[in-house]
Scaffold this active site. Structure first.
Site, PDB file in Angstrom:
ATOM      1  N   ASP A 103      21.741 -21.409   0.272  1.00 54.01           N
ATOM      2  CA  ASP A 103      20.983 -20.843   1.235  1.00 54.01           C
ATOM      3  C   ASP A 103      20.222 -19.711   0.492  1.00 54.01           C
ATOM      4  O   ASP A 103      20.231 -19.122  -0.352  1.00 54.01           O
ATOM      5  CB  ASP A 103      21.649 -20.435   2.191  1.00 54.01           C
ATOM      6  CG  ASP A 103      22.657 -21.374   3.058  1.00 54.01           C
ATOM      7  OD1 ASP A 103      22.401 -22.492   2.902  1.00 54.01           O
ATOM      8  OD2 ASP A 103      23.685 -20.898   3.642  1.00 54.01           O
TER       9      ASP A 103
HETATM   10  N1  URA Z   1      27.807 -22.356   2.086  1.00 54.66           N
HETATM   11  C1  URA Z   1      26.951 -21.598   2.763  1.00 54.66           C
HETATM   12  O1  URA Z   1      27.142 -21.285   4.061  1.00 54.66           O
HETATM   13  N2  URA Z   1      25.842 -21.500   2.090  1.00 54.66           N
HETATM   14  C2  URA Z   1      25.538 -21.602   0.875  1.00 54.66           C
HETATM   15  O2  URA Z   1      24.497 -21.197   0.336  1.00 54.66           O
HETATM   16  C3  URA Z   1      26.694 -22.380   0.164  1.00 54.66           C
HETATM   17  C4  URA Z   1      27.366 -22.818   0.743  1.00 54.66           C
END
Ligand code: URA
Length: 232
Positions: A103
């Site tokens: 993310d």
């Molecule tokens: N899980 C999440 O919620 N975000 C990420 O960036 C990676 C795994």
């Protein structure tokens, strides 16, 4: 066949213009002969290229470990945000992509490569490659919450998540190891037990472990051992 200056760029000797200068100065030998023309063609898999006396091994693919900083998107291009490929521009490779996504606000380990086959293998849901995250949480995690995460929780996908491994690292922090990669998976798993992630960082993916020496935004080439063990 490949241009000599491109071959040297791909081996991270320098930028295209720096490499051209080195070649013109006579710092590069091909099969024992000094070659001063940057545009000279070489047979990259067979020719022996030496730069300042060091033999440069041919590598079909490129592999970099990036410590992704928050605020950068895991994509090759984006209209408004800086991307992880922008961060690796100076490698000279124009075909790198992230093997998987983090993310925008997540930090940590991202493999950047142009090896589609390896990326596919690492990301295939059937391969169950383990990803480990360091998570800081808004609330303390109870033993019951840990058991639920380990057994699998409902994140609205029609079935429970695969069993996870949880290691408590502090009152409100854990290492969470999962073998799936659903959208926002870690955040949704913690929401499913009534908690919330306040900071998330990936620290490992399969055999690859984030180099502690890399600050957010830093990257380095994978070592031969790292590549070998990732390829299994
Ligand atoms: N899980 C999440 O919620 N975000 C990420 O960036 C990676 C795994």
């Amino acid at each position: 066949m490949q241009r000599l200056d491109k071959f040297l760029c791909d081996r991270n000797i320098g930028s295209r213009s720096q490499v051209k200068g080195c070649i013109r100065q006579g710092m590069v030998k091909v099969n024992g002969e000094t070659v001063c023309r940057p545009e000279a063609k070489i047979e990259e898999e067979q020719d022996r290229v030496e730069y300042c006396g060091e033999v440069l091994k041919y590598q079909k693919h490129a592999y970099y470990m990036l410590n992704k900083p928050a605020g950068v998107v895991s994509a090759t291009r984006d209209r408004s945000c800086q991307t992880v490929t922008d961060l690796l521009k100076e490698t000279g490779h124009v075909d790198l992509f992230p093997a998987g996504r983090l993310d925008k606000d997540t930090e940590g380990l991202l493999l950047m490569t142009n090896d589609g086959e390896l990326a596919h293998r690492l990301l295939s849901p059937r391969k169950h490659v383990e990803k480990v995250y360091y998570c800081e949480l808004e609330l303390p995690l109870s033993e019951q919450d840990i058991s639920r995460l380990e057994e699998g929780v409902d994140i609205g996908e029609g079935r429970l998540t695969q069993p996870a491994k949880v290691e408590k690292t502090g009152e409100r922090s854990i290492h969470l190891a999962i073998t799936e990669g659903k959208f926002h998976q870690v955040k949704r798993m913690l929401l499913a037990v009534g908690n919330r992630v306040s900071y998330l960082k990936r620290i490992a993916m399969g055999s690859l472990v984030l180099d502690e020496g890399l600050k957010p935004g830093d990257w380095r080439e994978l070592t031969e051992e790292e590549i070998k063990s990732l390829k299994g």
